[in-house]
Structure formats: structure tokens, C-alpha cells
Motif scaffolding. Structure first.
Motif, PDB file in Angstrom:
ATOM      1  N   MET A   1      34.571  49.042  73.528  1.00 48.44           N
ATOM      2  CA  MET A   1      34.523  50.137  74.587  1.00 48.44           C
ATOM      3  C   MET A   1      33.321  51.142  74.114  1.00 48.44           C
ATOM      4  SD  MET A   1      37.218  52.672  76.354  1.00 48.44           S
ATOM      5  CE  MET A   1      36.868  53.517  75.194  1.00 48.44           C
ATOM      6  N   THR A   2      32.341  50.844  73.479  1.00 50.92           N
ATOM      7  CA  THR A   2      31.351  51.742  72.995  1.00 50.92           C
ATOM      8  C   THR A   2      30.143  51.380  73.706  1.00 50.92           C
ATOM      9  OG1 THR A   2      30.297  49.934  71.400  1.00 50.92           O
ATOM     10  CG2 THR A   2      32.144  51.602  70.798  1.00 50.92           C
ATOM     11  N   THR A   5      28.499  54.829  75.350  1.00 54.25           N
ATOM     12  CA  THR A   5      28.969  56.127  74.615  1.00 54.25           C
ATOM     13  C   THR A   5      29.085  56.040  72.881  1.00 54.25           C
ATOM     14  OG1 THR A   5      31.359  54.928  74.826  1.00 54.25           O
ATOM     15  CG2 THR A   5      30.523  56.037  76.666  1.00 54.25           C
ATOM     16  N   SER A   7      31.257  56.620  69.551  1.00 54.58           N
ATOM     17  CA  SER A   7      32.385  56.630  68.873  1.00 54.58           C
ATOM     18  C   SER A   7      33.550  57.752  69.205  1.00 54.58           C
ATOM     19  CB  SER A   7      32.377  56.020  67.590  1.00 54.58           C
ATOM     20  OG  SER A   7      32.168  57.221  66.673  1.00 54.58           O
ATOM     21  N   ASP A  10      34.385  57.736  72.773  1.00 55.92           N
ATOM     22  CA  ASP A  10      35.565  56.796  73.243  1.00 55.92           C
ATOM     23  C   ASP A  10      36.841  57.335  72.742  1.00 55.92           C
ATOM     24  OD1 ASP A  10      33.683  54.724  73.798  1.00 55.92           O
ATOM     25  OD2 ASP A  10      33.278  53.978  71.999  1.00 55.92           O
TER      26      ASP A  10
END
Length: 208
Positions: A1-2, A5, A7, A10
Motif C-alpha cells: 500500500m505504498t 505514500t 511508509s 502508510d
């Protein structure tokens, strides 16, 4: 889900997913063990990406603090598992209806969906309808183009939006055929199908 964005961002998104009522800057900073200013910088980036938004003020006995919550776009960043549920529904429908009725049902769905899109196509010439169809299919994720290398105009789609399901239920292709035919107001013939291991789905547009 990076995608797009960091880390740390996230981690903030995950915290807000677990706290749907929202969290303040101080609460996020405490949870991640970083400074309030660092959190604020990440919050600005997430707001600019429309992944989070300001919510109601939170009264804690001291000064009111602003909560942050996920937007719909932020919620949809997290994985969703629809395929197994769709597969369950399709299996039940086919078992109850029978293969031929199931095939007709998918065609009706395609035609009904076409009705919702028809205002974009009414009054257009055939070539304009093809252009509008390509744009619509791109929006829906088909990655479609017009292939002019055939004797008849041809729509070529390089992405089957329900590929795994179509391999199990080839009747789903009736949806595409009915949709395309209705929007073009022309009969079509599917001559290639990715669910049958072709490299693309191809639809010949015939004359009326």
C-alpha cells in the motif's frame, strides 16, 4: 500500500483505519513515537492526496483538538477481496438458472447497463459512437482501442476486467457483447477472447 505514500504515511493510514472515529495529531504522534511536527507534515501530504480529511473537534478536557479520518479514497486504498464473493454468487445463479438462462441473464445485464450510458451515445454518427465507446471502455478498465486493420471496424480490449471469473463462467462475455452492441446500435461478433487464452478480446462491428 505504498503507491504514492511513504511508509510512515502508510502507518498513519492504518492507524486511522483502526480508529474510524478519528485521531488527533497528538494521538498519532504518541502511537508512532514521533514528533507532532513530523506527523503534521505527513498529514498535509495525505490531505493533499485526498486520503484523509479533517473531522470534528475532539474535546478532551483541555483545548479542543482536530480529529483526522480516512476519506472514501483512503478507505479504498486497503485491499478488498471481491472475487470470492462474486464467484459464490455466480455459481449459485448458474446452478439455479441453468446455463442457457444464465447466459441470457448476463446479456440482459449488459443491455441494462448500456441504457444508463445511452445519453452519451444518442444522436451520434457510427464513427462517433465508436470513439465514445472506446472512451467508456477505457474508463471501465478495458484498455480498449479501435483496430482498423480488419475489413470491418474492430474494438480490441487488452484487459478483461473479470478475467479469472470469465475463465470459470464464459457466459460473462455475453455482458460485454450486449453492452457493446447496444451502445453502437450495431450487431457485433466476438472473434477473440482472453478467457480462451487469446491475447486480447476483439469485437467485429457489423453493418445493420
Amino acid at each position: 500500500m505504498t503507491d504514492g505514500t511513504s511508509s510512515r504515511q502508510d502507518q498513519i493510514l492504518k492507524l486511522l483505519l483502526d480508529s474510524r472515529q478519528g485521531l488527533s495529531l497528538d494521538e498519532i504522534a504518541a502511537a508512532l513515537n514521533i514528533s507532532r511536527n513530523a506527523v503534521k507534515q505527513h498529514i498535509v501530504g495525505l490531505e493533499n492526496s485526498d486520503l484523509i480529511k479533517k473531522d470534528a473537534f475532539k474535546i478532551t478536557g483541555g483545548r479542543p483538538s482536530r480529529n483526522y479520518v480516512l476519506t472514501e479514497k483512503g478507505i479504498n486504498r486497503f485491499p478488498k477481496q471481491y472475487a470470492w464473493f462474486c464467484n459464490l454468487i455466480l455459481a449459485e445463479l448458474k446452478a439455479e438458472m441453468g446455463e442457457e438462462a444464465f447466459r441470457r441473464y448476463m446479456a440482459r445485464l449488459g443491455a441494462k447497463f448500456a441504457e444508463t450510458l445511452m445519453p452519451q451515445f444518442n444522436g451520434r454518427e457510427p464513427a462517433e459512437r465508436i470513439t465514445a465507446l472506446i472512451e467508456t471502455m477505457q474508463t471501465l478498465g478495458y484498455h480498449a482501442i479501435e483496430d482498423q486493420n480488419n475489413s470491418l471496424p474492430t474494438i480490441q480490449a487488452f484487459n478483461c476486467v473479470y478475467h479469472d471469473l470469465a475463465q470459470q463462467y464464459p457466459e460473462l462475455c455475453e455482458f460485454d457483447r450486449a453492452l457493446i452492441s447496444a451502445l453502437l446500435d450495431r450487431p457485433i461478433e466476438q472473434i477473440r477472447c482472453m478467457a480462451c487464452n487469446d491475447c486480447s478480446c476483439q469485437f467485429l462491428i457489423k453493418h445493420k
